[in-house]
Scaffold this motif. Structure first.
Motif, PDB file in Angstrom:
ATOM      1  N   LEU A 145       0.826  -1.209   0.000  1.00 33.35           N
ATOM      2  CA  LEU A 145       0.000   0.000   0.000  1.00 33.35           C
ATOM      3  C   LEU A 145       0.862   1.262   0.000  1.00 33.35           C
ATOM      4  O   LEU A 145       0.541   2.258  -0.654  1.00 33.35           O
ATOM      5  N   GLN A 147       3.814   1.558  -1.290  1.00 27.73           N
ATOM      6  CA  GLN A 147       4.340   1.727  -2.648  1.00 27.73           C
ATOM      7  C   GLN A 147       3.292   2.379  -3.545  1.00 27.73           C
ATOM      8  O   GLN A 147       3.616   3.234  -4.382  1.00 27.73           O
ATOM      9  N   GLN A 148       2.043   1.983  -3.383  1.00 33.11           N
ATOM     10  CA  GLN A 148       0.971   2.561  -4.200  1.00 33.11           C
ATOM     11  C   GLN A 148       0.751   4.035  -3.901  1.00 33.11           C
ATOM     12  O   GLN A 148       0.586   4.858  -4.813  1.00 33.11           O
ATOM     13  N   ASN A 151       2.714   6.993  -5.496  1.00 31.55           N
ATOM     14  CA  ASN A 151       2.432   7.418  -6.869  1.00 31.55           C
ATOM     15  C   ASN A 151       1.175   8.286  -6.975  1.00 31.55           C
ATOM     16  O   ASN A 151       0.755   8.633  -8.080  1.00 31.55           O
ATOM     17  N   LEU A 162      -6.182   5.179   0.667  1.00 27.47           N
ATOM     18  CA  LEU A 162      -5.005   4.344   0.920  1.00 27.47           C
ATOM     19  C   LEU A 162      -4.385   4.683   2.263  1.00 27.47           C
ATOM     20  O   LEU A 162      -3.916   3.789   2.981  1.00 27.47           O
TER      21      LEU A 162
END
Length: 377
Positions: A145, A147-148, A151, A162
């Motif tokens: 999560l 890492q997501q 972006n 998130l």
């Protein structure tokens, strides 16, 4: 009168007996623990076990070479110690933790998945492996999560959703560890968990968990450190008066917290080498520029040491920090950080004009919201 040869024989006997008894004592020490490992993917590789010591004790590195996928180590430990296992090479990103303690320790797993290696055979390691079986999947989901979210643009609906999910995973991890500490007050694992957690827990909860630990854990170097930090945290809790202090600015002149009485002060702790600290500076500059003429300032205290004085001052210039700076530049000691129970950094306290602490570790948005409310009149 004894013959010379007889005297020599007696002396030799005493020496050999002494050597033999010492060797026997050493042998009994070395039989204190045994590690039996079998890791898929090993192929006559070197094995490193880094043994952490307390206080000023020197860290040990134990080594051996696997025979195919198997390896064995024997030795002596005076108590249970947290250790790091490295396979093939010392790599801080690919290692496993376990506890070196008396008994037969069995290590199994795959060289490509160090976070899934199982360590069994002794009480502490059996318990630690059970905790990892619950926690590792949570760590992995949270990491994915994170890492997501990197972006996404901060403030967007997807970003906020998130962020909620990440916090939920972190709360689950913390809740599990808190429950473990409560139920296992005699475990070295509990001491390790509390060492990491206590800085982010309400002081009352952290103190109750600490008090519940058995005395021999509280008396360790790590235990005493937690106790000292908790004692300091109680004096700087939200609602308490911020302790005054005298330090030195970049010119060596004395600077006091009380010099800024009558203003809202963000007392922020950092160091030139602290990446997360310096990552906050652009946000701090925005807030400072917005409120500096309305009764707000920032006072930064660096825990840098004397040999890094030049780097500290260079970082101030490079990051464009125009607000007051302070440091004692003492070797291994940062008295103001100790006074406020600060570790790790970054850490910060929002102090009201009358010297009362009204917030700690506020997010940039929380800080801006409070200042907007207080200084909008």
């Amino acid at each position: 009168m004894m013959k010379t040869s007889t005297i020599i024989s007696i002396v030799l006997y005493i020496i050999l007996a002494s050597v033999g008894s010492k060797a026997q004592a050493q042998k009994s020490k070395e039989d204190n623990y045994q590690i039996n490992g079998q890791i898929k993917g090993l192929n006559n590789n070197q094995i490193f076990i880094i043994v952490y010591k307390e206080g000023n004790e020197k860290t040990d590195t134990l080594t051996t070479i696997s025979v195919g996928e198997k390896f064995e180590m024997k030795g002596f430990t005076d108590k249970s110690r947290s250790v790091q296992l490295h396979l093939g090479e010392i790599n801080p990103r690919k290692n496993s933790y376990f506890y070196l303690e008396p008994g037969i320790i069995k290590i199994t797993g795959n060289v490509d998945h160090p976070d899934e290696i199982k360590i069994l055979g002794t009480e502490t390691n059996e318990a630690y492996t059970r905790t990892q079986e619950f926690l590792v999947p949570l760590y992995k989901r949270r990491s994915a999560l994170i890492q997501q979210i990197r972006n996404l643009k901060e403030g967007t609906p997807d970003y906020k959703n998130l962020a909620v999910s990440i916090k939920s995973k972190s709360d689950s991890v913390n809740d599990y560890k808190i429950l473990f500490i409560k139920e296992n007050p005699r475990s070295d694992i509990s001491l390790g968990y509390l060492y990491v957690l206590q800085d982010n827990l309400p002081v009352g909860l952290a103190d109750s968990l600490y008090t519940n630990l058995v005395p021999n854990l509280r008396s360790t170097v790590q235990g005493k450190y937690i106790g000292d930090k908790l004692a300091a945290s109680k004096t700087v809790a939200v609602g308490k008066k911020a302790p005054d202090f005298t330090s030195s600015d970049t010119t060596g002149a004395a600077i006091k917290l009380s010099d800024f009485k009558g203003k809202y002060v963000l007392l922020e702790f950092w160091a030139h080498w602290c990446v997360p600290c310096r990552a906050q500076h652009p946000h701090m500059k925005v807030i400072y520029d917005k409120f500096k003429d309305k009764g707000f300032t920032i006072l930064q205290y660096s825990i840098d040491v004397k040999k890094d004085e030049k780097k500290w001052k260079e970082a101030i210039v490079k990051d464009g920090l125009v607000w007051p700076q302070a440091s004692d530049l003492s070797n291994g000691k940062a008295p103001v950080a100790e006074l406020y129970g600060v570790q790790p950094i970054p850490d910060s306290f929002l102090i009201s004009p009358d010297g009362t602490i009204i917030g700690r570790r506020l997010s940039h948005q929380e800080l801006e919201d409070i200042l907007s409310q207080k200084l909008s009149k």
